[in-house]
Design a protein around this motif. Structure first.
Motif, PDB file in Angstrom:
ATOM      1  N   PHE A  22      11.841 114.939   6.000  1.00  0.00           N
ATOM      2  CA  PHE A  22      11.003 114.350   7.040  1.00  0.00           C
ATOM      3  C   PHE A  22      11.098 112.820   7.054  1.00  0.00           C
ATOM      4  CE2 PHE A  22       8.853 118.465   6.278  1.00  0.00           C
ATOM      5  CZ  PHE A  22       8.983 118.988   7.547  1.00  0.00           C
ATOM      6  N   LEU A  23      11.126 112.199   5.883  1.00  0.00           N
ATOM      7  CA  LEU A  23      11.232 110.746   5.834  1.00  0.00           C
ATOM      8  C   LEU A  23      12.559 110.240   6.407  1.00  0.00           C
ATOM      9  CD1 LEU A  23       9.797 108.152   5.017  1.00  0.00           C
ATOM     10  CD2 LEU A  23      10.811 108.395   2.732  1.00  0.00           C
ATOM     11  N   PRO A  24      13.722 110.827   6.013  1.00  0.00           N
ATOM     12  CA  PRO A  24      14.980 110.390   6.642  1.00  0.00           C
ATOM     13  C   PRO A  24      15.032 110.649   8.140  1.00  0.00           C
ATOM     14  CG  PRO A  24      15.422 111.558   4.591  1.00  0.00           C
ATOM     15  CD  PRO A  24      13.966 111.742   4.892  1.00  0.00           C
ATOM     16  N   VAL A  25      14.462 111.782   8.599  1.00  0.00           N
ATOM     17  CA  VAL A  25      14.453 112.062  10.040  1.00  0.00           C
ATOM     18  C   VAL A  25      13.627 111.020  10.780  1.00  0.00           C
ATOM     19  CG1 VAL A  25      13.618 113.691  11.787  1.00  0.00           C
ATOM     20  CG2 VAL A  25      14.909 114.528   9.814  1.00  0.00           C
ATOM     21  N   ALA A  26      12.465 110.678  10.216  1.00  0.00           N
ATOM     22  CA  ALA A  26      11.632 109.651  10.848  1.00  0.00           C
ATOM     23  C   ALA A  26      12.338 108.296  10.859  1.00  0.00           C
ATOM     24  CB  ALA A  26      10.297 109.545  10.106  1.00  0.00           C
ATOM     25  N   ALA A  27      13.045 107.974   9.765  1.00  0.00           N
ATOM     26  CA  ALA A  27      13.780 106.711   9.702  1.00  0.00           C
ATOM     27  C   ALA A  27      14.906 106.690  10.730  1.00  0.00           C
ATOM     28  CB  ALA A  27      14.327 106.505   8.289  1.00  0.00           C
ATOM     29  N   SER A  32      17.139 104.848  16.038  1.00  0.00           N
ATOM     30  CA  SER A  32      17.713 105.062  17.373  1.00  0.00           C
ATOM     31  C   SER A  32      17.136 104.113  18.413  1.00  0.00           C
ATOM     32  CB  SER A  32      17.487 106.509  17.813  1.00  0.00           C
ATOM     33  OG  SER A  32      16.114 106.756  18.092  1.00  0.00           O
ATOM     34  N   PHE A  33      16.027 103.418  18.088  1.00  0.00           N
ATOM     35  CA  PHE A  33      15.426 102.448  19.005  1.00  0.00           C
ATOM     36  C   PHE A  33      15.791 101.013  18.642  1.00  0.00           C
ATOM     37  CE2 PHE A  33      12.369 106.054  19.015  1.00  0.00           C
ATOM     38  CZ  PHE A  33      12.580 106.456  20.319  1.00  0.00           C
ATOM     39  N   THR A  34      16.813 100.856  17.803  1.00  0.00           N
ATOM     40  CA  THR A  34      17.258  99.526  17.393  1.00  0.00           C
ATOM     41  C   THR A  34      18.749  99.376  17.660  1.00  0.00           C
ATOM     42  OG1 THR A  34      17.881 100.129  15.116  1.00  0.00           O
ATOM     43  CG2 THR A  34      15.557  99.624  15.517  1.00  0.00           C
ATOM     44  N   ASP A  35      19.244  98.158  17.462  1.00  0.00           N
ATOM     45  CA  ASP A  35      20.682  97.908  17.603  1.00  0.00           C
ATOM     46  C   ASP A  35      21.343  97.803  16.231  1.00  0.00           C
ATOM     47  OD1 ASP A  35      19.637  95.544  16.732  1.00  0.00           O
ATOM     48  OD2 ASP A  35      20.750  94.268  18.133  1.00  0.00           O
ATOM     49  N   PHE A  36      20.861  98.583  15.283  1.00  0.00           N
ATOM     50  CA  PHE A  36      21.341  98.525  13.903  1.00  0.00           C
ATOM     51  C   PHE A  36      22.858  98.738  13.863  1.00  0.00           C
ATOM     52  CE2 PHE A  36      22.069  99.814   9.565  1.00  0.00           C
ATOM     53  CZ  PHE A  36      21.139  99.087   8.840  1.00  0.00           C
ATOM     54  N   ASP A  37      23.582  97.757  13.322  1.00  0.00           N
ATOM     55  CA  ASP A  37      25.035  97.837  13.212  1.00  0.00           C
ATOM     56  C   ASP A  37      25.461  97.195  11.901  1.00  0.00           C
ATOM     57  OD1 ASP A  37      24.690  95.151  13.670  1.00  0.00           O
ATOM     58  OD2 ASP A  37      25.563  95.161  15.676  1.00  0.00           O
ATOM     59  N   ILE A  38      26.763  96.917  11.756  1.00  0.00           N
ATOM     60  CA  ILE A  38      27.268  96.393  10.500  1.00  0.00           C
ATOM     61  C   ILE A  38      26.718  94.992  10.209  1.00  0.00           C
ATOM     62  CG2 ILE A  38      29.347  95.359  11.497  1.00  0.00           C
ATOM     63  CD1 ILE A  38      30.829  96.342   8.960  1.00  0.00           C
ATOM     64  N   TYR A  39      26.371  94.248  11.256  1.00  0.00           N
ATOM     65  CA  TYR A  39      25.818  92.914  11.040  1.00  0.00           C
ATOM     66  C   TYR A  39      24.391  93.007  10.499  1.00  0.00           C
ATOM     67  CZ  TYR A  39      29.827  91.642  13.876  1.00  0.00           C
ATOM     68  OH  TYR A  39      31.103  91.491  14.354  1.00  0.00           O
ATOM     69  N   ALA A  40      23.614  93.958  11.030  1.00  0.00           N
ATOM     70  CA  ALA A  40      22.267  94.165  10.505  1.00  0.00           C
ATOM     71  C   ALA A  40      22.308  94.749   9.103  1.00  0.00           C
ATOM     72  CB  ALA A  40      21.486  95.089  11.443  1.00  0.00           C
ATOM     73  N   LEU A  47      18.540  92.690  12.797  1.00  0.00           N
ATOM     74  CA  LEU A  47      18.093  93.941  13.427  1.00  0.00           C
ATOM     75  C   LEU A  47      17.127  93.632  14.566  1.00  0.00           C
ATOM     76  CD1 LEU A  47      17.989  97.064  13.329  1.00  0.00           C
ATOM     77  CD2 LEU A  47      16.053  96.845  11.766  1.00  0.00           C
ATOM     78  N   ARG A  48      17.350  94.258  15.715  1.00  0.00           N
ATOM     79  CA  ARG A  48      16.484  94.061  16.873  1.00  0.00           C
ATOM     80  C   ARG A  48      16.006  95.404  17.416  1.00  0.00           C
ATOM     81  NH1 ARG A  48      19.838  90.929  21.182  1.00  0.00           N
ATOM     82  NH2 ARG A  48      21.225  92.652  20.624  1.00  0.00           N
ATOM     83  N   PHE A  49      14.775  95.409  17.882  1.00  0.00           N
ATOM     84  CA  PHE A  49      14.225  96.594  18.551  1.00  0.00           C
ATOM     85  C   PHE A  49      14.657  96.552  20.018  1.00  0.00           C
ATOM     86  CE2 PHE A  49      10.890  98.667  21.056  1.00  0.00           C
ATOM     87  CZ  PHE A  49      10.877  99.921  20.453  1.00  0.00           C
ATOM     88  N   VAL A  50      15.353  97.614  20.474  1.00  0.00           N
ATOM     89  CA  VAL A  50      15.885  97.629  21.843  1.00  0.00           C
ATOM     90  C   VAL A  50      15.253  98.723  22.697  1.00  0.00           C
ATOM     91  CG1 VAL A  50      18.085  96.613  21.138  1.00  0.00           C
ATOM     92  CG2 VAL A  50      17.837  99.116  21.155  1.00  0.00           C
ATOM     93  N   PHE A 255      30.167 105.602  11.741  1.00  0.00           N
ATOM     94  CA  PHE A 255      30.887 105.272  10.515  1.00  0.00           C
ATOM     95  C   PHE A 255      32.291 104.711  10.754  1.00  0.00           C
ATOM     96  CE2 PHE A 255      27.780 108.530   9.448  1.00  0.00           C
ATOM     97  CZ  PHE A 255      27.083 107.885   8.444  1.00  0.00           C
ATOM     98  N   ARG A 256      32.728 104.688  12.012  1.00  0.00           N
ATOM     99  CA  ARG A 256      33.976 103.994  12.312  1.00  0.00           C
ATOM    100  C   ARG A 256      33.686 102.648  12.964  1.00  0.00           C
ATOM    101  NH1 ARG A 256      38.615 107.080  15.564  1.00  0.00           N
ATOM    102  NH2 ARG A 256      38.643 108.213  13.568  1.00  0.00           N
ATOM    103  N   TRP A 257      32.747 102.657  13.925  1.00  0.00           N
ATOM    104  CA  TRP A 257      32.418 101.409  14.627  1.00  0.00           C
ATOM    105  C   TRP A 257      31.108 100.803  14.149  1.00  0.00           C
ATOM    106  CZ3 TRP A 257      36.960 100.835  16.249  1.00  0.00           C
ATOM    107  CH2 TRP A 257      37.669 101.851  16.867  1.00  0.00           C
ATOM    108  N   TRP A 258      30.377 101.490  13.258  1.00  0.00           N
ATOM    109  CA  TRP A 258      29.143 100.984  12.651  1.00  0.00           C
ATOM    110  C   TRP A 258      28.053 100.690  13.679  1.00  0.00           C
ATOM    111  CZ3 TRP A 258      28.287 101.632   7.684  1.00  0.00           C
ATOM    112  CH2 TRP A 258      29.389 101.793   6.845  1.00  0.00           C
ATOM    113  N   ASN A 259      28.059 101.427  14.767  1.00  0.00           N
ATOM    114  CA  ASN A 259      26.951 101.357  15.727  1.00  0.00           C
ATOM    115  C   ASN A 259      25.920 102.415  15.342  1.00  0.00           C
ATOM    116  OD1 ASN A 259      28.248  99.354  17.293  1.00  0.00           O
ATOM    117  ND2 ASN A 259      29.469 100.934  18.306  1.00  0.00           N
TER     118      ASN A 259
END
Length: 287
Positions: A22-27, A32-40, A47-50, A255-259
């Motif tokens: 449940f904790l990983p699913v919630a995370a 999914s509401f952020t732009d988390f990528d390799i830079y973040a 990290l930004r909320f989008v 895991f290839r483009w880190w989006n």
């Protein structure tokens, strides 16, 4: 407040579910509401909320719609074919005149416990256009060789055939259990009344296997929507995206483009689709 002693027996299992499910699913949902990528990943301050931008981008992405079509094609063709092959195999190995029932059940179940990557590699060599055994057999009948994994029209059917062979053994065992739960007295009474094997199958076997069919259908649909290893090993989603699945697209984006935020959005859309199909199958059974 005094707790029921049973609570302390289930508490460790509930704690493990909370921490590792449940904790990983919630995370992931939050991701999914952020732009988390390799830079973040390197600097969390990036990290930004989008909001719903990932989902809006997803539904406007032609690659997503192609992956969805491929996945639905795999489910619509491979799912029923897998169930029918499983039922046919169960009827054969459960027949009272069938010799060595245990041996044949074990042999037919072997592909299920074989590593999928190893199976995919072997089938890739079988599909080899020049030296593969399938084209060798076609040549014996005077037919032209087929580029099974290199032709967009044949790549997905080739993967479906391999997936059906790999997975039907599990459903076969489930069907065998369902067949063995049907009282033999029903068949004896039907025989006395003059019902042949065909009428016994349609009026006794199939109706009493309905709960088993529902279980097998739900498990098969869930498994087929998660199509990943077969195209990943055999085609990498090609040719021309004809075997790109939603799970493979999610892997490539994450895991290839880190989006990772975009990949999380794909995961929850896939979760919604799978859940909807499972509910529809359950409602259809009730009717």
């Amino acid at each position: 407040m005094r707790r029921n002693p049973a609570f302390w027996f289930v508490a460790p299992a509930l704690a493990l579910l909370a921490v590792f499910f449940f904790l990983p699913v919630a995370a992931a949902l939050g991701l999914s509401f952020t732009d988390f990528d390799i830079y973040a990943l390197a600097d969390i301050r990036r990290l930004r909320f989008v909001g719903l931008d990932n989902y809006r981008r997803l539904f406007g992405d032609p690659e997503f719609w192609q992956a969805l079509r491929n996945t639905l094609y795999f489910v619509a063709v491979g799912g029923p074919l897998s169930v029918l092959v499983s039922l046919a195999a169960a009827l054969l190995v459960n027949h009272r005149l069938a010799p060595f029932k245990g041996l044949f059940r074990s042999l037919l179940f072997l592909p299920v416990v074989t590593t999928l990557v190893a199976v995919a590699v072997v089938w890739r060599y079988m599909y080899q256009p020049r030296y593969g055994i399938l084209n060798h057999l076609l040549g014996r009948f005077g037919l032209e060789p087929v580029d099974w994994l290199g032709d967009p029209d044949w790549a997905m059917p080739a993967i479906i055939v391999m997936a059906v062979w790999k997975n039907f053994g599990f459903n076969m065992i489930v069907f065998v259990a369902g067949l063995q739960s049907i009282p033999e007295s029903l068949y004896e009474a039907a025989s006395i009344d003059g019902a042949g094997h065909r009428r016994q199958f349609f009026h006794i076997t199939l109706p009493l296997l309905a709960p088993t069919f529902l279980f097998v259908a739900v498990i098969t649909v869930i498994g087929h929507f998660q199509l990943f290893a077969e195209p990943y090993v055999m085609t990498q989603g090609g040719p021309a995206g004809s075997t790109l699945s939603l799970a493979l697209l999610m892997y490539q984006q994450g895991f290839r483009w880190w989006n990772l935020g975009y990949a999380a959005a794909i995961a929850f859309v896939l979760f919604g689709i799978v859940g909807s199909f499972a509910v529809l199958l359950a409602l259809a059974r009730r009717k």
